[in-house]
Design a protein around this motif. Structure first.
Motif, PDB file in Angstrom:
ATOM      1  N   GLU A 145      46.350  43.064  55.013  1.00  0.00           N
ATOM      2  CA  GLU A 145      47.265  43.805  54.149  1.00  0.00           C
ATOM      3  C   GLU A 145      48.703  43.288  54.292  1.00  0.00           C
ATOM      4  O   GLU A 145      49.588  43.981  54.800  1.00  0.00           O
ATOM      5  N   VAL A 147      51.859  41.343  52.178  1.00  0.00           N
ATOM      6  CA  VAL A 147      52.457  40.922  50.914  1.00  0.00           C
ATOM      7  C   VAL A 147      53.748  40.175  51.244  1.00  0.00           C
ATOM      8  O   VAL A 147      54.627  40.718  51.936  1.00  0.00           O
ATOM      9  N   GLU A 149      56.812  37.326  49.682  1.00  0.00           N
ATOM     10  CA  GLU A 149      57.386  36.673  48.504  1.00  0.00           C
ATOM     11  C   GLU A 149      58.489  35.708  48.923  1.00  0.00           C
ATOM     12  O   GLU A 149      59.102  35.862  49.981  1.00  0.00           O
ATOM     13  N   ASN A 172      43.076  40.267  52.700  1.00  0.00           N
ATOM     14  CA  ASN A 172      43.911  41.003  51.755  1.00  0.00           C
ATOM     15  C   ASN A 172      45.382  40.605  51.894  1.00  0.00           C
ATOM     16  O   ASN A 172      46.246  41.417  52.250  1.00  0.00           O
ATOM     17  N   ILE A 173      45.631  39.339  51.599  1.00  0.00           N
ATOM     18  CA  ILE A 173      46.966  38.764  51.781  1.00  0.00           C
ATOM     19  C   ILE A 173      47.391  38.083  50.489  1.00  0.00           C
ATOM     20  O   ILE A 173      46.661  37.267  49.938  1.00  0.00           O
ATOM     21  N   SER A 174      48.577  38.431  50.022  1.00  0.00           N
ATOM     22  CA  SER A 174      49.126  37.854  48.800  1.00  0.00           C
ATOM     23  C   SER A 174      50.483  37.235  49.107  1.00  0.00           C
ATOM     24  O   SER A 174      51.395  37.925  49.567  1.00  0.00           O
ATOM     25  N   SER A 176      53.554  34.806  47.498  1.00  0.00           N
ATOM     26  CA  SER A 176      54.175  34.081  46.395  1.00  0.00           C
ATOM     27  C   SER A 176      55.202  33.112  46.967  1.00  0.00           C
ATOM     28  O   SER A 176      55.858  33.389  47.975  1.00  0.00           O
ATOM     29  N   LEU A 197      40.063  37.197  50.582  1.00  0.00           N
ATOM     30  CA  LEU A 197      41.018  37.661  49.579  1.00  0.00           C
ATOM     31  C   LEU A 197      42.436  37.264  49.971  1.00  0.00           C
ATOM     32  O   LEU A 197      43.360  38.089  50.023  1.00  0.00           O
ATOM     33  N   VAL A 198      42.604  35.980  50.229  1.00  0.00           N
ATOM     34  CA  VAL A 198      43.900  35.422  50.604  1.00  0.00           C
ATOM     35  C   VAL A 198      44.361  34.447  49.524  1.00  0.00           C
ATOM     36  O   VAL A 198      43.621  33.545  49.135  1.00  0.00           O
ATOM     37  N   THR A 199      45.578  34.631  49.035  1.00  0.00           N
ATOM     38  CA  THR A 199      46.175  33.695  48.074  1.00  0.00           C
ATOM     39  C   THR A 199      47.589  33.328  48.535  1.00  0.00           C
ATOM     40  O   THR A 199      48.326  34.184  49.007  1.00  0.00           O
ATOM     41  N   LYS A 201      44.978  29.915  48.495  1.00  0.00           N
ATOM     42  CA  LYS A 201      43.820  29.588  49.320  1.00  0.00           C
ATOM     43  C   LYS A 201      44.232  28.911  50.613  1.00  0.00           C
ATOM     44  O   LYS A 201      45.097  28.041  50.636  1.00  0.00           O
ATOM     45  N   GLU A 208      37.259  30.792  53.106  1.00  0.00           N
ATOM     46  CA  GLU A 208      37.139  32.061  52.392  1.00  0.00           C
ATOM     47  C   GLU A 208      35.706  32.550  52.476  1.00  0.00           C
ATOM     48  O   GLU A 208      34.756  31.804  52.247  1.00  0.00           O
TER      49      GLU A 208
END
Length: 234
Positions: A145, A147, A149, A172-174, A176, A197-199, A201, A208
């Motif tokens: 979890e 996030v 940027e 669960n990592i996003s 940018s 669910l990591v972006t 990649k 993954e």
């Protein structure tokens, strides 16, 4: 000025706002042969609701002086702004001991050089008496979890060639990226683990998973979490 919990047991750090030229929190337990001989780990440490600003260092650093061992550290609900990295693991040949059972969740990161950073060759030593065969064990490192940027590079993960870092889990990592990110986004050597669910990649060493996985975070409460803080007045 940051905080440096060293050889602490059953400790809680919470609701802190730290601006630092070094690590906001640097977790330690002794240096090379001296830390190994003393043999007192840092363990059962809770860090939560931390806000950190540290342009040249980490939000939470584990090591590099970790020769007594670091175990069962729980980090959650952390915000870092204009900070070099989030949770950084620093160690080297000669340190011995371990960093293991690390649990991290709910990070909000804004303007970072690295999200994830592990260094197996953080090589300064107090003197020449260290044992180069004393290799650290880095295992069961969990992030979930997250996030982030405006990131230059999602990860710089460097274990040791004869001593890989194992059991790394990210879920669960996003992330940018900045307008000018590094060409190689995930730079990984001598590590083992998984992602879910990591972006963007991750590197091939962190494959993954075909089905979603939640990286571990303990469901139990440490004894220190039940201690109520008292307000004193003159």
């Amino acid at each position: 000025m940051g905080l440096t919990p060293t050889r602490v047991h059953k400790t809680r750090i919470e609701d802190c706002y730290i601006v630092s030229g070094d690590d906001c929190i640097a977790v330690k337990s002794g240096w090379d042969q001296y830390g190994i001989k003393f043999g007192m780990p840092t363990k059962h440490l809770v860090i939560r609701r931390l806000t950190c600003i540290s342009p040249k260092s980490a939000t939470v650093a584990l090591g590099s002086e970790m020769s007594g061992g670091i175990r069962d550290v729980r980090v959650e609900d952390v915000t870092a702004i204009n900070t070099e990295s989030s949770i950084r693991i620093k160690t080297a040949e000669g340190r011995g001991a371990y960093v293991k059972d690390i649990y991290v969740r709910r990070l909000t990161l804004k303007t970072m050089k690295y999200v994830f950073w592990m260094s197996g060759a953080y090589g300064s030593h107090p003197d020449e008496g260290f044992d180069p065969k004393a290799l650290p064990v880095i295992q069961n490192i969990n992030y979930r979890e997250v996030v982030a940027e405006n990131v230059t590079r999602p990860a710089q993960l460097d274990g040791l060639a004869n001593d890989p870092f194992k059991g790394i889990c990210m879920s669960n990592i996003s992330i940018s990226l900045t307008a000018k990110p590094k060409k190689v986004l995930w730079n990984c050597t001598d590590i083992e683990g998984i992602t879910s669910l990591v972006t963007p990649k991750a590197c091939d060493l962190l494959p993954e998973q075909p089905k979603p996985v939640d990286c571990a975070f303990p469901g139990d409460k440490l004894a220190i979490e039940g201690v109520k803080l008292m307000t004193c007045s003159a």
